[in-house]
Enzyme design. Structure first.
Site, PDB file in Angstrom:
ATOM      1  N   GLY A 169     -22.050 -22.567  32.110  1.00 57.29           N
ATOM      2  CA  GLY A 169     -22.891 -21.535  32.708  1.00 57.29           C
ATOM      3  C   GLY A 169     -22.620 -21.410  34.197  1.00 57.29           C
ATOM      4  O   GLY A 169     -21.478 -21.347  34.648  1.00 57.29           O
ATOM      5  N   GLY A 170     -23.701 -21.403  34.967  1.00 55.40           N
ATOM      6  CA  GLY A 170     -23.587 -21.206  36.408  1.00 55.40           C
ATOM      7  C   GLY A 170     -22.747 -22.259  37.100  1.00 55.40           C
ATOM      8  O   GLY A 170     -22.196 -22.014  38.178  1.00 55.40           O
ATOM      9  N   GLY A 404      15.761 -10.098  43.217  1.00 61.38           N
ATOM     10  CA  GLY A 404      14.458 -10.084  43.877  1.00 61.38           C
ATOM     11  C   GLY A 404      13.906 -11.486  44.045  1.00 61.38           C
ATOM     12  O   GLY A 404      13.218 -11.795  45.026  1.00 61.38           O
ATOM     13  N   ALA A 405      14.239 -12.345  43.079  1.00 60.09           N
ATOM     14  CA  ALA A 405      13.720 -13.714  43.141  1.00 60.09           C
ATOM     15  C   ALA A 405      14.274 -14.453  44.366  1.00 60.09           C
ATOM     16  O   ALA A 405      13.590 -15.287  44.964  1.00 60.09           O
ATOM     17  CB  ALA A 405      14.065 -14.466  41.863  1.00 60.09           C
TER      18      ALA A 405
END
Ligand code: HXC
Length: 508
Positions: A169-170, A404-405
């Protein structure tokens, strides 16, 4: 006077017992330490100073009136790790399942505020069932205030989360906004909604582990940056990590004694690259041989292994290492590894940690799966992260640096400070065979092979890039540690500012 001293001791003893012997035993039976035991392992002996030990909730709904336990489910304070200050909070599962009430949130907030004001890292140990169900909106408000402080502190002080039990949850969103999340294997799990809700909503049947265990978050979701076998190992590894990190974005890098000379040549590196350019080798060997005493703290070792990220030291000072890994998918850049490395590069830049990049990359991964999955945007994250980074950037191209790499991987064009290449480097738009097949499409095999050789001869080396100044120097592999150390020394006082802006707009 004696009476009040006794009273203090009595009150402290009660608080230290948390949810009581029965629940502590249950915690141990599950293979977990209690909140206070964890802090004892995490912090230097005797250094922990606790705050708000007697804090209590003020809820009276659903039978909570009179049902108070001092501390209210979270142990907070500060201590030291190898002499350096850290702020801590540890959820106490034995007290209302570690759930977050208004008072519990106030304790966390106090620690977050102190950490930010006094500029020291904050470490949160999570073992909790989410919002205190009996409190309703007061608990929700508490979460919101914790989240706001996570964001305020982001990029100012290191924030680390260690998940050591349920985190639901939170509770999940605060860790999600911290710099690193680590998990204890088999005893921890993290999810927004648990198996029961999942069953109701989607009719899927899953276990806690299948939904949010360490095995899932370190390999599939990449939510977690690493996992450890048990509480003690996890806590000791956090001590190791803290040793690498500066206290804040304005603090000096930590510097520790270095026992390995940077001047010694490592001749084994001269044969690291196989003769066959398509054969892999382990880039971690080069990382370990570059870092002091081979000490390397890897981030996300089980996710997107085609790129390796982590912290090491050179001459006693922390560096962030990013390296293509030829052993996994030939070191290609894909969406997952681009996201992984982009986040790491940005962390290093936030905290002025120099980045050492080892390049052996055949390009971006082709295919519909990648394109549909947003490769353009994810690849751009890494490009963006490197381009905006103003920390010292030292790059070593060991073999392939294609297309591009090549540009993305801390090239000269993205303000790489010192860019070295090994003699085995190949800096080109693409591999020779692919290039010849495109340029001489439709021509016979013999012609293509001849042009492949021509392309290789022209570009399968670092010297064409060297002619243009795209690499600063071609270095012997055996001298890599020395050259990297010298480069980092040279760049210690580097000053570079990006144009003023409120903040950038990285492609999320
Ligand atoms: C109050 C809680 C609690 C909670 C657990 N406990 N979660 N008390 N509020 N959220 C208490 C239990 O009553 C029990 O008390 C003790 O903690 C241990 O819990 P168990 O259920 O016995 O433990 P276990 O079987 O290990 O199960 C752990 C668990 C489960 C999976 C975490 O307790 C659970 O599902 N809890 C609820 C999770 C949840 O739905 N939370 C709310 C999420 S909503 P005793 O007295 O018996 O020891 C949320 C919204 C916030 O968080 C959004 C903010 C943006």
């Amino acid at each position: 006077m004696k009476d009040v001293l006794h009273e203090l001791e009595d009150r402290r003893s009660i608080a230290r017992l948390g949810g009581g012997e029965r629940r502590i035993t249950a915690q141990h039976e599950r293979g977990k330490l209690t909140a206070r035991e964890r802090l004892e392992v995490l912090l230097d002996e005797g250094s922990f100073e606790e705050f708000d030990m007697f804090a209590q909730h003020r809820c009276t709904d659903f039978g909570m009136a009179g049902k108070t336990i001092p501390g209210d489910g979270v142990v907070t304070g500060w201590g030291t790790i190898n002499g350096r200050t850290v702020y801590v909070f540890a959820k106490d599962f034995t007290v209302f399942g570690g759930s977050l009430s208004e008072a519990h949130a106030q304790k966390m907030i106090k620690i977050q505020d102190m950490a930010l004001r006094n500029r020291a890292p904050i470490i949160g140990l999570f073992d909790a069932g989410g919002a205190r169900i009996q409190e309703g909106v007061a608990a929700l408000g508490g979460y919101g205030e914790v989240f706001q402080r996570n964001v305020d502190a982001s990029g100012v002080i290191p924030q680390i989360s260690l998940i050591m039990g349920p985190c639901a949850g939170g509770d999940v969103y605060s860790p999600a906004m911290t710099d690193f999340i680590f998990m204890a294997r088999d005893t921890s799990y993290m999810y927004v909604t648990g198996p029961d809700v999942v069953k109701t909503v989607t009719n899927e049947t899953v276990t806690h582990e299948e939904l949010g265990g360490a095995s899932v978050h370190t390999t599939k979701s990449s939510i977690a940056d690493g996992a450890f076998d048990n509480d003690v190992e996890a806590l000791l590894e956090m001590r190791r990590l803290i040793d690498f990190l500066p206290a804040s974005n304005t603090a000096e890098l930590p510097e520790i004694d270095c026992y390995q000379s940077v001047d010694a040549s490592d001749m084994s590196l001269d044969t690291l690259i196989p003769d066959n350019p398509n054969k892999p080798y382990d880039i971690k060997e080069l990382i370990r041989k570059t870092c002091d005493e081979g000490d390397f703290f890897e981030i996300q070792p089980s996710f997107a292994g085609n790129i390796v990220t982590g912290f090491g030291r050179v001459e006693g000072r922390t560096v962030g290492v990013v390296a293509n890994q030829p052993m996994v998918l030939a070191g290609v850049l894909d969406s997952d590894c681009s996201r992984k490395a982009a986040r790491f590069v940005r962390f290093c830049d936030c905290f002025s940690i120099p980045i050492v990049t080892f390049v052996d990359v055949p390009g971006f991964l082709p295919g519909t799966a990648q394109e549909y999955g947003g490769l353009i945007k994810h690849g751009a994250k890494l490009l963006f992260a490197y381009a905006e980074a103003t920390v010292p950037k030292v790059t070593v191209i060991t073999r392939k640096a294609y297309g591009g790499a090549y540009v993305v991987m801390a090239s000269k064009h993205l303000r790489g400070d010192i860019n070295y290449a090994w003699p085995s480097a190949e800096i080109a738009v693409m591999g020779a065979k692919g290039a010849a097949e495109i340029l001489y499409r439709g021509q016979d095999q013999e012609t293509i092979e001849a042009h492949t050789k021509e392309y290789e001869a022209r570009f399968a080396n670092p010297f064409v890039a060297g002619e243009r100044g795209y690499v600063d120097e071609v270095i012997y592999p055996h001298s890599t540690r020395r050259r990297v150390a010298r480069a980092l020394r040279l760049l210690r006082d580097k000053e570079l500012d990006n144009p003023w802006k409120k903040h950038d707009n990285i492609p999320l």
